[in-house]
Design an enzyme around this catalytic site. Structure first.
Site, PDB file in Angstrom:
ATOM      1  N   GLY A  11      58.259   5.477  41.191  1.00 19.51           N
ATOM      2  CA  GLY A  11      59.041   4.253  41.445  1.00 19.51           C
ATOM      3  C   GLY A  11      59.516   4.207  42.884  1.00 19.51           C
ATOM      4  N   ARG A  72      51.734   5.141  40.167  1.00 20.95           N
ATOM      5  CA  ARG A  72      51.724   6.320  39.297  1.00 20.95           C
ATOM      6  C   ARG A  72      50.252   6.543  38.967  1.00 20.95           C
ATOM      7  NH1 ARG A  72      57.313   6.284  38.167  1.00 20.95           N
ATOM      8  NH2 ARG A  72      58.166   4.233  37.757  1.00 20.95           N
ATOM      9  N   ASP A 103      60.290  14.081  40.339  1.00 21.24           N
ATOM     10  CA  ASP A 103      59.764  15.322  39.753  1.00 21.24           C
ATOM     11  C   ASP A 103      58.253  15.322  39.538  1.00 21.24           C
ATOM     12  OD1 ASP A 103      62.148  16.537  39.574  1.00 21.24           O
ATOM     13  OD2 ASP A 103      62.225  16.635  37.380  1.00 21.24           O
ATOM     14  N   THR A 125      64.047   8.763  44.589  1.00 23.65           N
ATOM     15  CA  THR A 125      64.196   8.060  43.312  1.00 23.65           C
ATOM     16  C   THR A 125      65.621   7.528  43.198  1.00 23.65           C
ATOM     17  OG1 THR A 125      64.337   8.288  40.895  1.00 23.65           O
ATOM     18  CG2 THR A 125      64.603  10.310  42.152  1.00 23.65           C
ATOM     19  N   ILE A 126      65.744   6.338  42.604  1.00 24.28           N
ATOM     20  CA  ILE A 126      67.098   5.792  42.420  1.00 24.28           C
ATOM     21  C   ILE A 126      67.840   6.522  41.295  1.00 24.28           C
ATOM     22  CG2 ILE A 126      66.476   3.482  43.263  1.00 24.28           C
ATOM     23  CD1 ILE A 126      66.634   2.572  40.244  1.00 24.28           C
ATOM     24  N   ASP A 127      67.126   7.329  40.507  1.00 24.34           N
ATOM     25  CA  ASP A 127      67.714   7.876  39.281  1.00 24.34           C
ATOM     26  C   ASP A 127      68.624   9.093  39.481  1.00 24.34           C
ATOM     27  OD1 ASP A 127      66.174   5.962  38.012  1.00 24.34           O
ATOM     28  OD2 ASP A 127      64.565   7.348  37.491  1.00 24.34           O
ATOM     29  N   ASP A 129      67.816  12.044  39.305  1.00 28.48           N
ATOM     30  CA  ASP A 129      67.515  12.980  38.214  1.00 28.48           C
ATOM     31  C   ASP A 129      66.658  14.159  38.669  1.00 28.48           C
ATOM     32  OD1 ASP A 129      65.261  11.482  38.705  1.00 28.48           O
ATOM     33  OD2 ASP A 129      64.751  11.155  36.607  1.00 28.48           O
ATOM     34  N   ARG A 171      66.069   5.867  33.837  1.00 30.79           N
ATOM     35  CA  ARG A 171      65.126   6.545  32.925  1.00 30.79           C
ATOM     36  C   ARG A 171      65.918   7.334  31.880  1.00 30.79           C
ATOM     37  NH1 ARG A 171      59.732   7.058  33.894  1.00 30.79           N
ATOM     38  NH2 ARG A 171      60.041   6.588  36.067  1.00 30.79           N
TER      39      ARG A 171
HETATM   40  O1  F6P Z   1      62.416   6.053  38.377  1.00 27.53           O
HETATM   41  C1  F6P Z   1      62.900   4.827  38.776  1.00 27.53           C
HETATM   42  C2  F6P Z   1      62.840   3.829  37.650  1.00 27.53           C
HETATM   43  O2  F6P Z   1      63.275   2.572  38.129  1.00 27.53           O
HETATM   44  C3  F6P Z   1      63.599   4.211  36.385  1.00 27.53           C
HETATM   45  O3  F6P Z   1      64.980   3.975  36.502  1.00 27.53           O
HETATM   46  C4  F6P Z   1      62.891   3.385  35.359  1.00 27.53           C
HETATM   47  O4  F6P Z   1      62.989   3.994  34.084  1.00 27.53           O
HETATM   48  C5  F6P Z   1      61.471   3.389  35.830  1.00 27.53           C
HETATM   49  O5  F6P Z   1      61.503   3.681  37.223  1.00 27.53           O
HETATM   50  C6  F6P Z   1      60.709   2.106  35.613  1.00 27.53           C
HETATM   51  O6  F6P Z   1      59.401   2.307  36.018  1.00 27.53           O
HETATM   52  P1  F6P Z   1      58.303   1.177  36.203  1.00 27.53           P
HETATM   53  O7  F6P Z   1      58.444   0.648  37.584  1.00 27.53           O
HETATM   54  O8  F6P Z   1      57.019   1.896  36.021  1.00 27.53           O
HETATM   55  O9  F6P Z   1      58.576   0.129  35.179  1.00 27.53           O
END
Ligand code: F6P
Length: 314
Positions: A11, A72, A103, A125-127, A129, A171
């Site tokens: 992301g 991804r 990760d 990552t914004i998370d 995590d 996430r």
């Molecule tokens: O990892 C960043 C994030 O925005 C999470 O908060 C979220 O679960 C995920 O990516 C969403 O991913 P995608 O862009 O594949 O929908």
């Protein structure tokens, strides 16, 4: 190191551009060549590789997203894909690689290192995590964006004397929810790491607050728990108080990076190049105990952090 490659993966996160810019300009200042790999590991396998110079990263420090695009990549999870990725690096003369991502992206970087490509990971990552670091590129901007949105929802929630459930990203991690919950003065914060699925506790809380004269009830719900819309219906039925759900979604990932994200991402980008220039590989950069640090990639992936000890990270 003669040529450094840089890619963003997973992301996107505000501040990734600041990190790319720092990688490019630090590498050039050390006499190295730089290649930008577009669309993460997918772009590496498809040879979407462009030469970068100082001008390639002009006017980007203030921009959200990533100028290198991101993706991804399933194929890169396979051994064959990883071997081909290393081959592509060699074909393009890339002997050092900076991977900006979470990760999953680190795991890919580890595999390339096993195939002889020197790699350094930056936490993008914004998370928030990633266990080895108390800061990830993009988190600060994302929580500020969410915080401002939640303030706005609070205005209308109070006017209508409603209960509002606001779902934020993250996430499986509750960091965005926790920080917004504190910053927005929420009545309830639901974290995936702690949630016991007991809605009755929340319902009792809302009824008690209403009796005490509160005009609104803000619940910050983490994406990892989800189901905000159905939760709102159940709460409204049980309390008789109008309840609405707002899912903030992708707005949290975009926008102009905050000052902190620009500065920290820049420092981390420069540090990644310095590590590669020192001949180091399979490292990840973090922010821990008030300083920028680096760890062995596999040690970093094996670390765990507890959201309940978050106060120590602040
Ligand atoms: O990892 C960043 C994030 O925005 C999470 O908060 C979220 O679960 C995920 O990516 C969403 O991913 P995608 O862009 O594949 O929908």
């Amino acid at each position: 190191i003669n040529t450094i490659g840089v890619l963003t993966s997973g992301g996107d996160a505000p501040g990734m551009n600041a990190a790319i810019r720092a990688v490019v300009r630090t590498a050039i200042s050390k006499g190295m060549n730089v290649k930008g790999i577009q669309r993460g590991y997918a772009g590496l396998l498809n040879e979407e590789i462009v030469d970068m110079n100082s001008r390639s990263v002009s006017e980007i420090i203030q921009r959200g997203g990533t100028i290198l695009y991101t993706a991804r990549c399933e194929e890169f999870r396979t051994e064959e894909g990883q071997a081909r990725g290393a081959e592509m690096c060699r074909k393009h003369g890339i002997d050092g690689l900076v991977v900006i991502g979470g990760d999953g992206s680190y795991r890919g970087a580890g595999k390339l290192a096993e195939h002889g490509i020197n790699t350094v990971g930056l936490p993008g990552t914004i998370d928030l995590d990633i266990a080895c670091t108390d800061y990830t590129i993009g988190f600060d901007t994302a929580v500020n964006t969410a915080m401002e949105a939640i303030d706005k929802i609070r205005d209308t929630s109070t006017s209508h004397e409603r209960c509002s459930i606001i779902e934020v990203m993250g996430r499986n991690a509750g960091y965005i929810a926790l920080w917004c919950g504190i910053a927005n003065g929420a009545e309830d914060i639901l974290l995936p790491e702690r949630y016991d699925c007991n809605e009755q506790t929340i319902i009792n809380h809302i009824i008690e607050h209403r009796k005490n004269g509160k005009k609104h009830h803000i619940i910050i719900n983490a994406e990892g728990i989800g189901h905000s819309t159905s939760m709102a219906k159940r709460i409204e039925a049980a309390t008789g108080i109008e309840t609405r759900a707002s899912i903030l979604g992708y707005m949290q990932r975009g926008g102009m990076p905050s000052c902190k994200d620009r500065v920290y991402a820049s420092i981390m980008g420069a540090k990644a190049v310095e590590l590669l220039a020192e001949g180091k590989s399979n490292r990840v950069v973090g922010w821990r105990g008030g300083e920028f640090v680096d760890y062995d990639l596999y040690e970093a992936l094996a670390m765990q952090k507890d959201i309940c000890e978050e106060e120590y990270a602040i």
